[in-house]
Design a protein around this motif. Structure first.
Motif, PDB file in Angstrom:
ATOM      1  N   THR A  11      21.877 -68.310 -72.608  1.00 24.07           N
ATOM      2  CA  THR A  11      21.967 -67.057 -71.872  1.00 24.07           C
ATOM      3  C   THR A  11      21.825 -65.854 -72.791  1.00 24.07           C
ATOM      4  O   THR A  11      21.252 -64.844 -72.413  1.00 24.07           O
ATOM      5  N   HIS A  33      18.234 -76.112 -65.759  1.00 27.92           N
ATOM      6  CA  HIS A  33      18.623 -76.718 -64.482  1.00 27.92           C
ATOM      7  C   HIS A  33      19.076 -78.163 -64.649  1.00 27.92           C
ATOM      8  O   HIS A  33      19.878 -78.655 -63.854  1.00 27.92           O
ATOM      9  N   THR A  84      24.344 -71.987 -58.011  1.00 27.49           N
ATOM     10  CA  THR A  84      23.577 -70.736 -57.936  1.00 27.49           C
ATOM     11  C   THR A  84      22.420 -70.711 -58.938  1.00 27.49           C
ATOM     12  O   THR A  84      21.457 -69.979 -58.736  1.00 27.49           O
ATOM     13  N   SER A  85      22.499 -71.528 -59.979  1.00 21.94           N
ATOM     14  CA  SER A  85      21.402 -71.551 -60.967  1.00 21.94           C
ATOM     15  C   SER A  85      20.093 -72.027 -60.350  1.00 21.94           C
ATOM     16  O   SER A  85      19.018 -71.677 -60.840  1.00 21.94           O
ATOM     17  N   SER A 120      22.628 -77.965 -65.168  1.00 20.58           N
ATOM     18  CA  SER A 120      23.342 -77.719 -63.911  1.00 20.58           C
ATOM     19  C   SER A 120      23.596 -79.027 -63.164  1.00 20.58           C
ATOM     20  O   SER A 120      24.683 -79.237 -62.630  1.00 20.58           O
ATOM     21  N   CYS A 133      30.437 -66.002 -61.117  1.00 17.93           N
ATOM     22  CA  CYS A 133      31.008 -67.358 -61.181  1.00 17.93           C
ATOM     23  C   CYS A 133      31.117 -67.841 -62.627  1.00 17.93           C
ATOM     24  O   CYS A 133      32.133 -68.427 -63.016  1.00 17.93           O
ATOM     25  N   ALA A 134      30.098 -67.589 -63.423  1.00 15.86           N
ATOM     26  CA  ALA A 134      30.109 -68.025 -64.819  1.00 15.86           C
ATOM     27  C   ALA A 134      31.190 -67.308 -65.618  1.00 15.86           C
ATOM     28  O   ALA A 134      31.916 -67.945 -66.395  1.00 15.86           O
ATOM     29  N   HIS A 157      25.781 -65.682 -59.704  1.00 10.50           N
ATOM     30  CA  HIS A 157      25.820 -66.636 -60.810  1.00 10.50           C
ATOM     31  C   HIS A 157      26.648 -66.079 -61.971  1.00 10.50           C
ATOM     32  O   HIS A 157      27.487 -66.777 -62.546  1.00 10.50           O
ATOM     33  N   ALA A 176      21.366 -63.615 -56.295  1.00  9.61           N
ATOM     34  CA  ALA A 176      21.645 -64.946 -56.851  1.00  9.61           C
ATOM     35  C   ALA A 176      22.093 -64.835 -58.304  1.00  9.61           C
ATOM     36  O   ALA A 176      23.050 -65.505 -58.719  1.00  9.61           O
ATOM     37  N   ILE A 177      21.447 -63.987 -59.068  1.00 11.69           N
ATOM     38  CA  ILE A 177      21.826 -63.800 -60.474  1.00 11.69           C
ATOM     39  C   ILE A 177      23.188 -63.131 -60.564  1.00 11.69           C
ATOM     40  O   ILE A 177      24.038 -63.538 -61.368  1.00 11.69           O
ATOM     41  N   SER A 189      30.016 -73.519 -58.491  1.00  8.68           N
ATOM     42  CA  SER A 189      29.250 -72.383 -57.971  1.00  8.68           C
ATOM     43  C   SER A 189      28.244 -71.877 -58.995  1.00  8.68           C
ATOM     44  O   SER A 189      27.117 -71.514 -58.642  1.00  8.68           O
ATOM     45  N   THR A 190      28.635 -71.857 -60.253  1.00 14.68           N
ATOM     46  CA  THR A 190      27.702 -71.454 -61.311  1.00 14.68           C
ATOM     47  C   THR A 190      26.514 -72.397 -61.357  1.00 14.68           C
ATOM     48  O   THR A 190      25.361 -71.963 -61.437  1.00 14.68           O
TER      49      THR A 190
END
Length: 161
Positions: free
Chosen positions: A118, A74, A57-58, A77, A19-20, A16, A12-13, A53-54
């Motif tokens: 991040t 979140h 997936t978060s 998001s 996508c990011a 993520h 998942a990371i 998607s980013t």
């Protein structure tokens, strides 16, 4: 610089991050191209997919949970998904200025502010990019966001004159 923190992360990371990074790289191209040309449209679709998607997936990443498995990031998001929906609705309704403003706002908040979080010290991306010099990541992101905001404000002010 080492990608080991990313390679040892969950799928998942990893998804993520892919996508990011795609959204971060495509954003300036899409935002700075002449609107309404074919490349703006196709790259814009790709950028929207990368942003969505980013954001989605978060929800499978909970390294700093506060409310159940979710943390403050979140909320961003959710706002990103809502902002994408609003900006796409605006362009479909022919509201070009609202679409443009919405997409620029999304890029700044969702990519810039989330990027700043991040690269906080001891976070996975900070370790991957800056290694043991953890504070450098935060400083670099703050400078990039500040510079981007300055460019945006200068462009906005120039258009008003």
């Amino acid at each position: 610089m080492s990608i080991d923190p990313l390679l040892s992360a969950t799928i998942a990371i990893q998804l993520h991050v892919v996508c990011a990074v795609t959204a971060v790289c495509l954003g300036p191209i899409v935002l700075l191209r002449k609107s309404r040309d074919i490349w703006h449209r196709y790259l814009g679709y790709l950028w929207v997919c990368a942003m969505a998607s980013t954001a989605v997936t978060s929800f499978w990443i909970s390294e700093t949970p506060m409310i159940g498995p979710f943390g403050p990031i979140h909320a961003l998001s959710i706002l990103t998904l809502f902002g994408l929906w609003q900006a796409l609705s605006a362009i479909r309704a022919g509201k070009f200025e609202a679409h443009q403003a919405g997409m620029k706002t999304l890029y700044f908040w969702a990519m810039g502010v989330a990027g700043l979080f991040t690269f906080l010290p001891r976070r996975r991306m900070n370790l991957a990019v800056f290694g043991e010099n953890a504070t450098l990541g935060f400083i670099v992101m703050a400078l990039l966001i500040g510079g981007g905001l300055a460019v945006y404000l200068v462009q906005t002010r120039t258009r008003e004159i």
